[in-house]
Enzyme design. Structure first.
Site, PDB file in Angstrom:
ATOM      1  N   VAL A  93      -8.872   0.010  -8.753  1.00  0.00           N
ATOM      2  CA  VAL A  93      -8.086  -0.648  -9.807  1.00  0.00           C
ATOM      3  C   VAL A  93      -6.789  -1.192  -9.211  1.00  0.00           C
ATOM      4  CG1 VAL A  93      -9.040   0.718 -11.690  1.00  0.00           C
ATOM      5  CG2 VAL A  93      -7.018   1.531 -10.483  1.00  0.00           C
ATOM      6  N   ASN A  94      -6.157  -2.076  -9.948  1.00  0.00           N
ATOM      7  CA  ASN A  94      -4.945  -2.702  -9.419  1.00  0.00           C
ATOM      8  C   ASN A  94      -3.743  -1.753  -9.489  1.00  0.00           C
ATOM      9  OD1 ASN A  94      -5.711  -3.159 -12.095  1.00  0.00           O
ATOM     10  ND2 ASN A  94      -4.161  -4.723 -12.378  1.00  0.00           N
ATOM     11  N   THR A  97       3.371  -3.773  -8.646  1.00  0.00           N
ATOM     12  CA  THR A  97       4.706  -3.241  -8.365  1.00  0.00           C
ATOM     13  C   THR A  97       5.366  -2.846  -9.687  1.00  0.00           C
ATOM     14  OG1 THR A  97       4.844  -4.675  -6.443  1.00  0.00           O
ATOM     15  CG2 THR A  97       6.927  -3.826  -7.276  1.00  0.00           C
ATOM     16  N   GLU A 171      -9.326  -0.969   2.152  1.00  0.00           N
ATOM     17  CA  GLU A 171     -10.079  -2.213   2.301  1.00  0.00           C
ATOM     18  C   GLU A 171      -9.275  -3.199   3.133  1.00  0.00           C
ATOM     19  OE1 GLU A 171     -13.365  -2.802   1.171  1.00  0.00           O
ATOM     20  OE2 GLU A 171     -12.703  -4.060   2.816  1.00  0.00           O
ATOM     21  N   LYS A 226      -3.060   1.263   6.297  1.00  0.00           N
ATOM     22  CA  LYS A 226      -3.309   0.079   5.461  1.00  0.00           C
ATOM     23  C   LYS A 226      -2.003  -0.678   5.194  1.00  0.00           C
ATOM     24  CE  LYS A 226      -4.873  -2.827   2.534  1.00  0.00           C
ATOM     25  NZ  LYS A 226      -6.023  -3.332   1.906  1.00  0.00           N
ATOM     26  N   LEU A 227      -0.968   0.070   4.812  1.00  0.00           N
ATOM     27  CA  LEU A 227       0.324  -0.578   4.553  1.00  0.00           C
ATOM     28  C   LEU A 227       0.849  -1.237   5.831  1.00  0.00           C
ATOM     29  CD1 LEU A 227       2.346   1.979   2.363  1.00  0.00           C
ATOM     30  CD2 LEU A 227       0.839   0.153   1.619  1.00  0.00           C
ATOM     31  N   ASN A 230      -0.996  -4.543   6.821  1.00  0.00           N
ATOM     32  CA  ASN A 230      -0.537  -5.702   6.051  1.00  0.00           C
ATOM     33  C   ASN A 230       0.904  -6.072   6.404  1.00  0.00           C
ATOM     34  OD1 ASN A 230      -2.858  -6.396   4.752  1.00  0.00           O
ATOM     35  ND2 ASN A 230      -2.456  -5.190   2.930  1.00  0.00           N
ATOM     36  N   PHE A 278       3.805 -16.651   2.791  1.00  0.00           N
ATOM     37  CA  PHE A 278       2.595 -15.880   2.459  1.00  0.00           C
ATOM     38  C   PHE A 278       2.559 -15.524   0.988  1.00  0.00           C
ATOM     39  CE2 PHE A 278       5.539 -12.574   4.239  1.00  0.00           C
ATOM     40  CZ  PHE A 278       5.668 -11.759   3.123  1.00  0.00           C
ATOM     41  N   CYS A 282      -1.397  -8.496  -1.777  1.00  0.00           N
ATOM     42  CA  CYS A 282      -1.103  -7.311  -0.959  1.00  0.00           C
ATOM     43  C   CYS A 282       0.170  -7.361  -0.127  1.00  0.00           C
ATOM     44  CB  CYS A 282      -2.276  -7.040  -0.026  1.00  0.00           C
ATOM     45  SG  CYS A 282      -3.667  -6.327  -0.894  1.00  0.00           S
ATOM     46  N   PHE A 283       0.407  -8.481   0.564  1.00  0.00           N
ATOM     47  CA  PHE A 283       1.463  -8.468   1.583  1.00  0.00           C
ATOM     48  C   PHE A 283       2.810  -8.007   1.021  1.00  0.00           C
ATOM     49  CE2 PHE A 283      -0.210 -11.567   5.078  1.00  0.00           C
ATOM     50  CZ  PHE A 283      -1.247 -10.695   5.311  1.00  0.00           C
TER      51      PHE A 283
HETATM   52  C1  UDX Z   1      -7.060  -4.719  -5.220  1.00  0.00           C
HETATM   53  C2  UDX Z   1      -6.614  -3.323  -4.919  1.00  0.00           C
HETATM   54  O1  UDX Z   1      -7.363  -2.446  -5.653  1.00  0.00           O
HETATM   55  C3  UDX Z   1      -5.137  -3.252  -5.055  1.00  0.00           C
HETATM   56  O2  UDX Z   1      -4.653  -2.005  -4.811  1.00  0.00           O
HETATM   57  C4  UDX Z   1      -4.637  -4.178  -4.028  1.00  0.00           C
HETATM   58  O3  UDX Z   1      -3.314  -4.046  -3.769  1.00  0.00           O
HETATM   59  C5  UDX Z   1      -4.967  -5.540  -4.479  1.00  0.00           C
HETATM   60  O4  UDX Z   1      -6.326  -5.641  -4.463  1.00  0.00           O
HETATM   61  P1  UDX Z   1      -7.911  -6.260  -6.951  1.00  0.00           P
HETATM   62  O5  UDX Z   1      -9.342  -5.889  -6.875  1.00  0.00           O
HETATM   63  O6  UDX Z   1      -7.491  -7.490  -6.239  1.00  0.00           O
HETATM   64  O7  UDX Z   1      -7.038  -5.059  -6.486  1.00  0.00           O
HETATM   65  O8  UDX Z   1      -7.323  -6.241  -8.401  1.00  0.00           O
HETATM   66  P2  UDX Z   1      -7.883  -6.892  -9.685  1.00  0.00           P
HETATM   67  O9  UDX Z   1      -8.650  -8.128  -9.350  1.00  0.00           O
HETATM   68  O10 UDX Z   1      -6.744  -6.948 -10.631  1.00  0.00           O
HETATM   69  O11 UDX Z   1      -8.969  -5.821 -10.210  1.00  0.00           O
HETATM   70  C6  UDX Z   1      -8.706  -4.572 -10.704  1.00  0.00           C
HETATM   71  C7  UDX Z   1      -9.640  -4.310 -11.885  1.00  0.00           C
HETATM   72  O12 UDX Z   1      -9.467  -2.978 -12.339  1.00  0.00           O
HETATM   73  C8  UDX Z   1      -9.396  -5.215 -13.093  1.00  0.00           C
HETATM   74  O13 UDX Z   1     -10.569  -5.925 -13.396  1.00  0.00           O
HETATM   75  C9  UDX Z   1      -9.009  -4.245 -14.218  1.00  0.00           C
HETATM   76  O14 UDX Z   1      -9.514  -4.631 -15.475  1.00  0.00           O
HETATM   77  C10 UDX Z   1      -9.650  -2.957 -13.746  1.00  0.00           C
HETATM   78  N1  UDX Z   1      -9.060  -1.741 -14.334  1.00  0.00           N
HETATM   79  C11 UDX Z   1      -7.733  -1.527 -14.270  1.00  0.00           C
HETATM   80  C12 UDX Z   1      -9.890  -0.807 -14.945  1.00  0.00           C
HETATM   81  O15 UDX Z   1     -11.091  -0.997 -15.038  1.00  0.00           O
HETATM   82  N2  UDX Z   1      -9.322   0.325 -15.471  1.00  0.00           N
HETATM   83  C13 UDX Z   1      -8.004   0.574 -15.434  1.00  0.00           C
HETATM   84  O16 UDX Z   1      -7.547   1.610 -15.907  1.00  0.00           O
HETATM   85  C14 UDX Z   1      -7.183  -0.394 -14.803  1.00  0.00           C
HETATM   86  C1  UDX Z   2      -4.584  -9.581   3.315  1.00  0.00           C
HETATM   87  C2  UDX Z   2      -5.062  -8.881   4.580  1.00  0.00           C
HETATM   88  O1  UDX Z   2      -5.361  -9.872   5.589  1.00  0.00           O
HETATM   89  C3  UDX Z   2      -6.284  -8.014   4.300  1.00  0.00           C
HETATM   90  O2  UDX Z   2      -6.668  -7.284   5.455  1.00  0.00           O
HETATM   91  C4  UDX Z   2      -5.914  -7.053   3.181  1.00  0.00           C
HETATM   92  O3  UDX Z   2      -6.998  -6.235   2.863  1.00  0.00           O
HETATM   93  C5  UDX Z   2      -5.442  -7.796   1.960  1.00  0.00           C
HETATM   94  O4  UDX Z   2      -4.333  -8.626   2.308  1.00  0.00           O
HETATM   95  P1  UDX Z   2      -5.325 -11.698   1.919  1.00  0.00           P
HETATM   96  O5  UDX Z   2      -4.015 -11.529   1.242  1.00  0.00           O
HETATM   97  O6  UDX Z   2      -6.548 -11.839   1.100  1.00  0.00           O
HETATM   98  O7  UDX Z   2      -5.599 -10.486   2.903  1.00  0.00           O
HETATM   99  O8  UDX Z   2      -5.257 -13.002   2.854  1.00  0.00           O
HETATM  100  P2  UDX Z   2      -4.640 -13.322   4.300  1.00  0.00           P
HETATM  101  O9  UDX Z   2      -5.628 -14.142   5.020  1.00  0.00           O
HETATM  102  O10 UDX Z   2      -4.138 -12.136   4.984  1.00  0.00           O
HETATM  103  O11 UDX Z   2      -3.416 -14.301   3.945  1.00  0.00           O
HETATM  104  C6  UDX Z   2      -2.251 -13.846   3.284  1.00  0.00           C
HETATM  105  C7  UDX Z   2      -1.251 -14.975   3.156  1.00  0.00           C
HETATM  106  O12 UDX Z   2      -0.710 -15.325   4.424  1.00  0.00           O
HETATM  107  C8  UDX Z   2      -1.838 -16.270   2.589  1.00  0.00           C
HETATM  108  O13 UDX Z   2      -0.929 -16.856   1.697  1.00  0.00           O
HETATM  109  C9  UDX Z   2      -2.030 -17.142   3.807  1.00  0.00           C
HETATM  110  O14 UDX Z   2      -2.015 -18.510   3.521  1.00  0.00           O
HETATM  111  C10 UDX Z   2      -0.842 -16.717   4.648  1.00  0.00           C
HETATM  112  N1  UDX Z   2      -1.042 -16.963   6.089  1.00  0.00           N
HETATM  113  C11 UDX Z   2      -1.990 -16.283   6.783  1.00  0.00           C
HETATM  114  C12 UDX Z   2      -0.229 -17.881   6.741  1.00  0.00           C
HETATM  115  O15 UDX Z   2       0.648 -18.508   6.134  1.00  0.00           O
HETATM  116  N2  UDX Z   2      -0.416 -18.071   8.082  1.00  0.00           N
HETATM  117  C13 UDX Z   2      -1.366 -17.414   8.802  1.00  0.00           C
HETATM  118  O16 UDX Z   2      -1.461 -17.654  10.018  1.00  0.00           O
HETATM  119  C14 UDX Z   2      -2.185 -16.496   8.123  1.00  0.00           C
END
Ligand code: UDX
Ligand code: UDX
Length: 479
Positions: A93-94, A97, A171, A226-227, A230, A278, A282-283
């Protein structure tokens, strides 16, 4: 001993839960996977017959869903029944912040994770392995474990008490390349104490990931890795964006600098593309978590160090809007500007923390009229992100009347219409289709002097230089 896993439940059908479970289902036909979510609309979209209507766009995902859905992969809102059936539960789940209270603006809000842990405690049967998949602050596994145990203390009459092991399995997929990242991971990280639980999860990955790529650590190292991962990646992007600003002032070219440093094997070539700043879910959130954690432990210098990565990213996004305004004679009021791309990167419909949000807000505040195009993001999402409804009338407004409007936007699917009489085009997302634009044709449609701002350095510079369009490229400046 290896516990045999026949049923998996994943709570959270989002950008992480959906693709991750789809790939596990594809690789493990012997395991039943139930993805549950409290959002009914989202579940309906996952179950849609029309695979273009899946709630998230991810290249290759539709094919996997076609193969697995209804066989060993199911999507439903029945959280309780699917917790009961499962020997292994992923929490996906999400974790937004926190907006209020202690740690507001930095710490993660764990309320959804807590709700999930309580539901698991209440409905799990027998021995259950609970896996944190969401990105979480360090020591969250402990919180989950405490909630699971406290439920039993509060309910001493339960006859057959369930037992739990908690693992961290962060992940590392990046959106846009999620399927490839899941199918060919650099590594799979499993943090935990109980060897049987670790083995059970490792067995699942062994179906397609070589043994040496599965790393075992203690639970806190896994959470912190993980932190840190990223934070390091985001830090590289802020570093190269800072260098881009120097390049623009000195005549150096950021691509050339990036190539020169990236060929040093100690540095490596990836994550050195300067862009509009960016984005993504996550970042920023993960760095702010690190900042919060550091301050909590009195490590203020460490906190300051990481905080600057986010500060620079904010500054960089606003710097781009300022450059646009400056080049349009310091004034964009009632000027039509075409925005190419709103997603935070190419090949996703996700706009969370997209640089486009701040840049578009700045320009709207300056009075500009934005015609926004994106191949996958829907206008309703852009309205939410900008906090301003789309002005649908703008699309058909006569050219002269546009000058009586200011600070507004509309969505325009047709690029040629979006650029008609525009003073500027700003490329914000590096979608492939934008590299194939016919610039001669675009030039004819725009009002002169016309500008193209390429914040990804991905447009065909040669083609544009054969026109009378003024071109500004990130990390190069004006050509
Ligand atoms: C993920 C990771 O889980 C999060 O920690 C990370 O930092 C960002 O990526 P993501 O899958 O991208 O989250 O989030 P989102 O697309 O918002 O999906 C979360 C889902 O959980 C939503 O569909 C929401 O409806 C569901 N949810 C949330 C539940 O089913 N139960 C809850 O109590 C809260
Ligand atoms: C990131 C991490 O890469 C992944 O491992 C983690 O699980 C979730 O967060 P994501 O946010 O989906 O993934 O995309 P990513 O490809 O990392 O890009 C993040 C942001 O940085 C984007 O806005 C992208 O455009 C930017 N970016 C990336 C740049 O501006 N320059 C680059 O060279 C690479």
């Amino acid at each position: 001993m290896v516990l045999e896993i026949k049923n998996i439940c994943c709570i959270g059908a989002g950008y992480v839960g959906g693709p991750t479970m789809a790939v596990i289902a594809d690789k493990c036909p012997h395991i039943q996977i139930n993805v549950v979510d409290t959002n009914q609309e989202r579940i309906e979209a996952w179950n849609s017959d029309d695979l273009t209507k899946l709630p998230i766009f991810e290249p290759g995902l539709d094919e996997i869903i076609r193969r697995t859905r209804g066989n060993n992969l199911n999507f439903s809102c029945d959280v309780e029944a699917n917790i009961k059936k499962a020997e292994m539960i992923f929490i996906s789940v999400n974790t937004p912040t926190k907006e209020k209270g202690v740690g507001a603006g930095q710490a993660s809000n764990l309320k959804f994770v807590e709700v999930c842990a309580r539901k698991v405690a209440q409905h799990a049967v027998g021995h259950t392995i609970v896996i944190e998949k969401s990105t979480l602050p360090v020591r969250t596994a402990e919180v989950i474990q405490n909630i699971l145990e406290a439920y039993q203390e509060n309910n001493p009459d339960i006859k057959e008490k369930p037992t739990f092991d908690v693992l961290s399995n962060p992940e590392f997929l990046a959106e846009g390349t999620a399927i490839n990242d899941l199918e060919n991971p650099d590594r799979v990280l499993i943090g935990g104490q109980n060897q049987n639980a670790i083995n059970a999860l490792s067995e699942i990955y062994f179906n397609w990931v070589p043994k040496e790529q599965i790393l075992h650590t203690n639970i806190w190292s896994s959470e912190l890795a993980k932190l840190t991962s990223n934070a390091f990646l985001a830090q590289r992007v802020s570093s190269i964006n800072a260098i881009a600003a120097i390049c623009e002032s000195t005549g150096a070219n950021v691509r050339e600098v990036a190539r020169a440093i990236g060929t040093d094997s100690r540095i490596g070539s990836r994550f050195l593309d300067s862009g509009p700043g960016f984005g993504g879910s996550c970042f920023k959130k993960d760095i702010l978590n690190l900042v919060y954690l550091s301050r909590h432990f009195g490590l203020n210098e460490v906190a300051d160090f990481w905080e600057v990565v986010v500060d620079l990213n904010n500054w960089h996004q606003h710097r781009i809007s300022r450059i646009v305004v400056k080049n349009l004679f310091g004034n964009v009021t009632s000027k039509k500007i075409c925005i190419l791309g709103f997603a935070f990167k190419a090949n996703t419909n996700d706009t969370r923390e997209s640089a486009a949000i701040n840049i578009c807000k700045d320009l709207i505040e300056e009075g500009a009229i934005l015609f926004i195009n994106d191949p996958k993001v829907i206008p309703e999402q852009i309205s939410k992100d900008l906090g301003l409804n789309e002005s649908k009338e703008l699309k058909n407004i006569e050219y002269e009347k546009i000058f009586s409007v200011s600070g507004s936007w509309c969505f325009e699917r047709n690029i040629l219409k979006a650029v008609e009489n525009a003073d500027a085009i700003i490329l914000l997302t590096e979608w492939d289709k934008y590299t194939k634009i016919d610039w001669k044709l675009v030039e004819k449609k725009m009002r002169k002097p016309a500008w193209v701002f390429d914040t990804r350095s991905s447009l065909d510079k040669k083609e544009i230089s054969n026109t009378n369009l003024n071109l500004w490229v990130i990390g190069e400046g004006t050509n």
